[in-house]
Enzyme design. Structure first.
Site, PDB file in Angstrom:
ATOM      1  N   ARG A  65       0.841  -1.193   0.000  1.00 47.85           N
ATOM      2  CA  ARG A  65       0.000   0.000   0.000  1.00 47.85           C
ATOM      3  C   ARG A  65       0.881   1.250   0.000  1.00 47.85           C
ATOM      4  NH1 ARG A  65      -3.624  -2.475  -1.622  1.00 47.85           N
ATOM      5  NH2 ARG A  65      -5.703  -2.806  -0.745  1.00 47.85           N
TER       6      ARG A  65
ATOM      7  N   HIS B  81       0.133   0.853  -9.883  1.00 51.95           N
ATOM      8  CA  HIS B  81      -0.715   0.068  -8.981  1.00 51.95           C
ATOM      9  C   HIS B  81      -1.416  -1.060  -9.753  1.00 51.95           C
ATOM     10  CE1 HIS B  81      -3.251   0.194  -5.035  1.00 51.95           C
ATOM     11  NE2 HIS B  81      -2.992  -1.042  -5.423  1.00 51.95           N
TER      12      HIS B  81
END
Length: 314
Positions: free
Chosen positions: A229, A277
């Site tokens: 993350r 991502h």
């Protein structure tokens, strides 16, 4: 049976179509079409719309559409019901592919040869390190971390792993707890971050941690690989560590905020590999099947699997 699909940041259309096909007996509502809040038994979410989880008196469980559940704990109206995280072989395999790819790129000094190709320079290393000479530390030994550690080990890397509580993995030296993290960092040339984002891990990839990584390793300096993350990393500390030689390189798939701002120096830093991502994209087909099967099993009276521990946040 009524189900609430609350998704922001993604196109909900492919999710809705798949759940309608997999659960034809269910009525699928969205925050915009929800009329009878008491009829909702399950909520399927990714960054749920504000207020969408409030006042659902007969809600039995919440399903996250991604591997992480930090987005749910950001909701101020999160009901006190079981939360199920995604454990999907497709997602796990994709993450391991990305981790292995980046470990190999750094092992083989790919950025150097990429620059040399642009400049038409023929200059090779006559004594490159082998995978067995490179110590990889996997921070986080959940589903993603364990699979990545196994595959790195198969390629010959010297792999260790760390988790909050004691865990074991064949062929992998395992550490746990605060003291164990320091011990693993001290023997790590490539640090792979796959821990969940919680209050305890936010900003954990910082200057203090980088200073604890091994020196004098086969790669000429420590490297970080973050596929977890964006909130795990302090980007200013990463750039400073790269500039000062504390870190040799970094591979980053996640950022805070996202998309990565155009003026971020991470885009152009010669020792940073950026991906958008997409290390482990949640496939609507695979994840929807996982969630639908869990709902069917629960309706048959079977227990939910892969429940989140609210105290830990994952």
């Amino acid at each position: 049976m009524s189900i609430l699909l609350s998704v922001t940041g993604w196109d909900p259309t492919p999710w809705r179509r798949r759940f309608e096909a997999l659960l034809p007996e269910a009525f699928l509502a969205t925050p915009e079409t929800l009329a009878d809040r008491a009829a909702i038994r399950f909520a399927i979410c990714w960054r749920p719309a504000r207020g969408s989880l409030a006042d659902l008196p007969n809600l039995k469980a919440i399903f996250s559409l991604g591997a992480g559940v930090d987005h749910l704990f950001e909701a101020t109206d999160l009901p006190d019901v079981p939360i199920v995280r995604v454990v999907d072989p497709d997602l796990t395999g994709r993450m391991s592919e990305w981790v292995v790819l980046n470990a190999l790129l750094h092992l083989r000094d790919f950025r150097r040869y990429e620059r040399q190709q642009r400049e038409c320079v023929w200059d090779k290393d006559d004594d490159p390190p082998t995978a067995g000479e490179v110590r990889v530390g996997v921070m986080g030994l959940g589903e993603l971390g364990r699979d990545a550690a196994r595959k790195l080990k198969t390629l010959g890397f010297d792999v260790a792993g760390w988790s909050v509580s004691p865990k074991t993995e064949s062929g992998v030296e395992c550490f746990h707890g605060p003291a164990g993290l320091d011990a693993m960092l001290a023997r790590t040339d490539i640090l792979v971050a796959l821990v969940p984002l919680t209050l305890a891990t936010r900003g954990i990839l910082n200057a203090r941690l980088f200073a604890k990584l091994a020196r004098g390793g086969a790669l000429g300096g420590p490297i970080i690989v973050n596929g977890g993350r964006g909130g795990l990393q302090v980007e200013a500390d990463i750039l400073a560590a790269l500039d000062e030689g504390v870190l040799r390189a970094a591979s980053l798939d996640v950022f805070e905020p996202e998309p990565l701002p155009r003026d971020s120096r991470l885009w152009s830093h010669p020792n940073v590999i950026v991906s958008p991502h997409n290390a482990a994209v949640s496939s609507p087909g695979a994840v929807a099947h996982f969630v639908a099967e869990q709902i069917k099993a629960f309706e048959r009276g079977e227990p939910l699997r892969h429940l989140v521990d609210r105290r830990r946040g994952y």
